[in-house]
Design a protein around this motif. Structure first.
Motif, PDB file in Angstrom:
ATOM      1  N   CYS A 163     -26.403  28.861  19.293  1.00  0.00           N
ATOM      2  CA  CYS A 163     -25.145  29.511  19.671  1.00  0.00           C
ATOM      3  C   CYS A 163     -25.304  30.588  20.744  1.00  0.00           C
ATOM      4  O   CYS A 163     -24.329  31.271  21.083  1.00  0.00           O
ATOM      5  CB  CYS A 163     -24.491  30.126  18.429  1.00  0.00           C
ATOM      6  SG  CYS A 163     -23.986  28.905  17.192  1.00  0.00           S
ATOM      7  N   GLU A 164     -26.502  30.737  21.281  1.00  0.00           N
ATOM      8  CA  GLU A 164     -26.756  31.796  22.267  1.00  0.00           C
ATOM      9  C   GLU A 164     -25.936  31.630  23.545  1.00  0.00           C
ATOM     10  O   GLU A 164     -25.659  32.618  24.230  1.00  0.00           O
ATOM     11  CB  GLU A 164     -28.248  31.835  22.615  1.00  0.00           C
ATOM     12  CG  GLU A 164     -29.098  32.470  21.525  1.00  0.00           C
ATOM     13  CD  GLU A 164     -30.570  32.519  21.900  1.00  0.00           C
ATOM     14  OE1 GLU A 164     -30.937  31.889  22.912  1.00  0.00           O
ATOM     15  OE2 GLU A 164     -31.345  33.183  21.192  1.00  0.00           O
ATOM     16  N   THR A 165     -25.542  30.393  23.885  1.00  0.00           N
ATOM     17  CA  THR A 165     -24.787  30.162  25.122  1.00  0.00           C
ATOM     18  C   THR A 165     -23.285  30.399  24.942  1.00  0.00           C
ATOM     19  O   THR A 165     -22.525  30.278  25.904  1.00  0.00           O
ATOM     20  CB  THR A 165     -25.003  28.717  25.623  1.00  0.00           C
ATOM     21  OG1 THR A 165     -24.647  27.794  24.585  1.00  0.00           O
ATOM     22  CG2 THR A 165     -26.455  28.487  26.019  1.00  0.00           C
ATOM     23  N   ILE A 166     -22.856  30.729  23.738  1.00  0.00           N
ATOM     24  CA  ILE A 166     -21.432  30.961  23.471  1.00  0.00           C
ATOM     25  C   ILE A 166     -21.102  32.430  23.730  1.00  0.00           C
ATOM     26  O   ILE A 166     -21.764  33.321  23.192  1.00  0.00           O
ATOM     27  CB  ILE A 166     -21.082  30.616  22.011  1.00  0.00           C
ATOM     28  CG1 ILE A 166     -21.470  29.179  21.682  1.00  0.00           C
ATOM     29  CG2 ILE A 166     -19.597  30.845  21.744  1.00  0.00           C
ATOM     30  CD1 ILE A 166     -21.294  28.812  20.213  1.00  0.00           C
ATOM     31  N   PRO A 167     -20.082  32.714  24.550  1.00  0.00           N
ATOM     32  CA  PRO A 167     -19.680  34.124  24.747  1.00  0.00           C
ATOM     33  C   PRO A 167     -19.384  34.787  23.404  1.00  0.00           C
ATOM     34  O   PRO A 167     -18.805  34.162  22.501  1.00  0.00           O
ATOM     35  CB  PRO A 167     -18.409  33.996  25.595  1.00  0.00           C
ATOM     36  CG  PRO A 167     -18.558  32.690  26.305  1.00  0.00           C
ATOM     37  CD  PRO A 167     -19.268  31.779  25.341  1.00  0.00           C
ATOM     38  N   LYS A 168     -19.782  36.037  23.248  1.00  0.00           N
ATOM     39  CA  LYS A 168     -19.667  36.726  21.958  1.00  0.00           C
ATOM     40  C   LYS A 168     -18.232  36.755  21.441  1.00  0.00           C
ATOM     41  O   LYS A 168     -17.989  36.564  20.237  1.00  0.00           O
ATOM     42  CB  LYS A 168     -20.212  38.155  22.079  1.00  0.00           C
ATOM     43  CG  LYS A 168     -20.296  38.869  20.737  1.00  0.00           C
ATOM     44  CD  LYS A 168     -20.984  40.218  20.872  1.00  0.00           C
ATOM     45  CE  LYS A 168     -21.085  40.903  19.505  1.00  0.00           C
ATOM     46  NZ  LYS A 168     -21.757  42.234  19.611  1.00  0.00           N
ATOM     47  N   SER A 169     -17.261  36.967  22.329  1.00  0.00           N
ATOM     48  CA  SER A 169     -15.858  37.022  21.903  1.00  0.00           C
ATOM     49  C   SER A 169     -15.400  35.690  21.324  1.00  0.00           C
ATOM     50  O   SER A 169     -14.643  35.646  20.350  1.00  0.00           O
ATOM     51  CB  SER A 169     -14.960  37.410  23.083  1.00  0.00           C
ATOM     52  OG  SER A 169     -15.071  36.460  24.135  1.00  0.00           O
ATOM     53  N   ILE A 170     -15.885  34.586  21.910  1.00  0.00           N
ATOM     54  CA  ILE A 170     -15.547  33.240  21.438  1.00  0.00           C
ATOM     55  C   ILE A 170     -16.239  32.967  20.103  1.00  0.00           C
ATOM     56  O   ILE A 170     -15.651  32.397  19.174  1.00  0.00           O
ATOM     57  CB  ILE A 170     -15.956  32.179  22.481  1.00  0.00           C
ATOM     58  CG1 ILE A 170     -15.118  32.328  23.749  1.00  0.00           C
ATOM     59  CG2 ILE A 170     -15.824  30.769  21.913  1.00  0.00           C
ATOM     60  CD1 ILE A 170     -13.647  32.056  23.580  1.00  0.00           C
ATOM     61  N   LEU A 171     -17.488  33.405  19.999  1.00  0.00           N
ATOM     62  CA  LEU A 171     -18.254  33.205  18.766  1.00  0.00           C
ATOM     63  C   LEU A 171     -17.571  33.903  17.588  1.00  0.00           C
ATOM     64  O   LEU A 171     -17.438  33.337  16.500  1.00  0.00           O
ATOM     65  CB  LEU A 171     -19.678  33.736  18.959  1.00  0.00           C
ATOM     66  CG  LEU A 171     -20.690  33.443  17.848  1.00  0.00           C
ATOM     67  CD1 LEU A 171     -20.934  31.947  17.719  1.00  0.00           C
ATOM     68  CD2 LEU A 171     -22.007  34.159  18.136  1.00  0.00           C
ATOM     69  N   LEU A 172     -17.116  35.116  17.803  1.00  0.00           N
ATOM     70  CA  LEU A 172     -16.463  35.883  16.734  1.00  0.00           C
ATOM     71  C   LEU A 172     -15.103  35.297  16.365  1.00  0.00           C
ATOM     72  O   LEU A 172     -14.684  35.362  15.210  1.00  0.00           O
ATOM     73  CB  LEU A 172     -16.292  37.341  17.175  1.00  0.00           C
ATOM     74  CG  LEU A 172     -17.579  38.161  17.336  1.00  0.00           C
ATOM     75  CD1 LEU A 172     -17.271  39.519  17.942  1.00  0.00           C
ATOM     76  CD2 LEU A 172     -18.277  38.321  15.983  1.00  0.00           C
ATOM     77  N   LYS A 173     -14.446  34.689  17.346  1.00  0.00           N
ATOM     78  CA  LYS A 173     -13.100  34.164  17.136  1.00  0.00           C
ATOM     79  C   LYS A 173     -13.085  32.804  16.453  1.00  0.00           C
ATOM     80  O   LYS A 173     -12.213  32.532  15.618  1.00  0.00           O
ATOM     81  CB  LYS A 173     -12.379  34.080  18.486  1.00  0.00           C
ATOM     82  CG  LYS A 173     -10.909  33.684  18.389  1.00  0.00           C
ATOM     83  CD  LYS A 173     -10.251  33.764  19.759  1.00  0.00           C
ATOM     84  CE  LYS A 173      -8.771  33.390  19.694  1.00  0.00           C
ATOM     85  NZ  LYS A 173      -8.125  33.477  21.037  1.00  0.00           N
ATOM     86  N   TYR A 174     -14.048  31.949  16.795  1.00  0.00           N
ATOM     87  CA  TYR A 174     -13.973  30.554  16.350  1.00  0.00           C
ATOM     88  C   TYR A 174     -15.108  30.127  15.413  1.00  0.00           C
ATOM     89  O   TYR A 174     -15.164  28.964  15.007  1.00  0.00           O
ATOM     90  CB  TYR A 174     -13.955  29.619  17.560  1.00  0.00           C
ATOM     91  CG  TYR A 174     -12.683  29.739  18.372  1.00  0.00           C
ATOM     92  CD1 TYR A 174     -11.486  29.189  17.910  1.00  0.00           C
ATOM     93  CD2 TYR A 174     -12.673  30.404  19.601  1.00  0.00           C
ATOM     94  CE1 TYR A 174     -10.319  29.301  18.658  1.00  0.00           C
ATOM     95  CE2 TYR A 174     -11.516  30.519  20.351  1.00  0.00           C
ATOM     96  CZ  TYR A 174     -10.339  29.962  19.869  1.00  0.00           C
ATOM     97  OH  TYR A 174      -9.178  30.066  20.607  1.00  0.00           O
ATOM     98  N   PHE A 175     -15.996  31.049  15.062  1.00  0.00           N
ATOM     99  CA  PHE A 175     -17.094  30.742  14.147  1.00  0.00           C
ATOM    100  C   PHE A 175     -17.169  31.818  13.066  1.00  0.00           C
ATOM    101  O   PHE A 175     -16.680  32.928  13.243  1.00  0.00           O
ATOM    102  CB  PHE A 175     -18.442  30.713  14.895  1.00  0.00           C
ATOM    103  CG  PHE A 175     -18.600  29.593  15.884  1.00  0.00           C
ATOM    104  CD1 PHE A 175     -19.378  28.484  15.589  1.00  0.00           C
ATOM    105  CD2 PHE A 175     -17.980  29.656  17.128  1.00  0.00           C
ATOM    106  CE1 PHE A 175     -19.546  27.456  16.512  1.00  0.00           C
ATOM    107  CE2 PHE A 175     -18.129  28.640  18.061  1.00  0.00           C
ATOM    108  CZ  PHE A 175     -18.913  27.533  17.750  1.00  0.00           C
ATOM    109  N   HIS A 176     -17.797  31.465  11.962  1.00  0.00           N
ATOM    110  CA  HIS A 176     -18.082  32.481  10.952  1.00  0.00           C
ATOM    111  C   HIS A 176     -19.522  32.303  10.477  1.00  0.00           C
ATOM    112  O   HIS A 176     -20.037  31.192  10.397  1.00  0.00           O
ATOM    113  CB  HIS A 176     -17.110  32.401   9.767  1.00  0.00           C
ATOM    114  CG  HIS A 176     -17.071  31.069   9.087  1.00  0.00           C
ATOM    115  ND1 HIS A 176     -16.301  30.016   9.537  1.00  0.00           N
ATOM    116  CD2 HIS A 176     -17.707  30.616   7.974  1.00  0.00           C
ATOM    117  CE1 HIS A 176     -16.450  28.967   8.744  1.00  0.00           C
ATOM    118  NE2 HIS A 176     -17.305  29.307   7.789  1.00  0.00           N
TER     119      HIS A 176
END
Length: 268
Positions: A163-176
């Motif tokens: 998941c390192e390539t995912i922008p942090k804002s997107i990671l927090l929004k769409y993943f848990h």
């Protein structure tokens, strides 16, 4: 174990080509042999001829599928080839104008052909949800020939490193976060339908697609199979629909009716 002869290489490569369209060149012979050996070891077989006879039996679908799982290569990542997403974002109004069905129907239909472990369809779902702000339903068909990797994709769980390539804002929004992994949220999972699918089969989809992503898949096929795929995808696209292939692939040496829009981007 017996020796891997020229005859064995030809029989294995011909069988794979006939069944799933994958072309194995001579310079990949040693890697191919290593994958075959690994597959044979799982079945506790030491004879290539015996292994081939199992694969060629009419009732060996499950056995052959396991072989395909062992042979196929699965390399992917989130937001791969960012230029494609930049193109869509920058040209969204034109895309919608060229394909009015999206706004008229209130949905966008996307096919991720060769979805591997799911990073591409998950990326597509997130990207288009961000683009349309939930005003357009995002419906994604994600298919792959490898049943094992497909079962991993369905779980929607990924390591921190993945998941390192995912922008942090997107990671927090769409993943848990679940233990040592990040899990895709249900709203993303619900937009994706995973199916086991052989691209060599006949296509019988009831509705066409607005966008098809088939990236880093054609590189495993020879020119004849690539031509067939380009034709099949064209027939499955809605007029104004888009085909995205990898930047390492091209339709330059193919006969087609697509309009070239940019590197690895074509429109029906």
């Amino acid at each position: 174990m017996d020796s891997f002869s020229d005859m064995h290489f030809k029989k294995y490569s011909d069988l794979l080509y006939k069944k799933v369209g994958i072309f194995i060149s001579q310079n990949k012979r040693e890697t191919f042999k290593m994958k075959i050996d690994k597959s044979m070891a799982k079945q506790k077989l030491k004879s290539y001829d015996e292994h081939l006879s199992y694969l060629q039996k009419k009732d060996s679908a499950e056995y052959f599928q396991q072989f395909v799982n062992d042979i196929t290569t699965n390399t992917t990542e989130f937001f791969r080839e960012k230029e494609h997403f930049d193109f869509i974002e920058q040209n969204l109004k034109t895309i919608l104008k060229n394909n009015p069905r999206i706004l008229n129907s209130g949905e966008i239909r996307i096919w991720s052909a060769g979805c591997s472990s799911g990073q591409e369809p998950v990326t597509l779902s997130i990207f288009f949800k961000e683009c349309f702000r939930n005003k357009i339903d995002v419906k994604i068909l994600a298919t792959d020939i490898d049943s094992k990797i497909l079962s991993e994709a369905i779980k929607g769980k990924y390591s921190f490193a993945t998941c390192e390539t995912i922008p942090k804002s997107i990671l927090l929004k769409y993943f848990h976060k679940t233990g040592e992994t990040f899990s895709v949220n249900e709203e993303i999972k619900e937009s994706i339908t995973y199916r086991h699918f052989n691209l060599m089969n006949d296509y019988n989809f009831k509705k066409g697609f607005d966008i098809i992503f088939c990236r880093n898949v054609m590189i495993y096929f020879d020119n004849a199979i690539q031509q067939k795929l380009a034709d099949k995808f064209y027939n499955q696209l809605i007029p104004g629909g888009l085909l995205f292939i990898s930047h390492s692939e091209s339709l330059l040496n193919k006969t087609h009716n697509y309009k070239y829009l940019g590197p690895a981007i074509y429109m029906k």
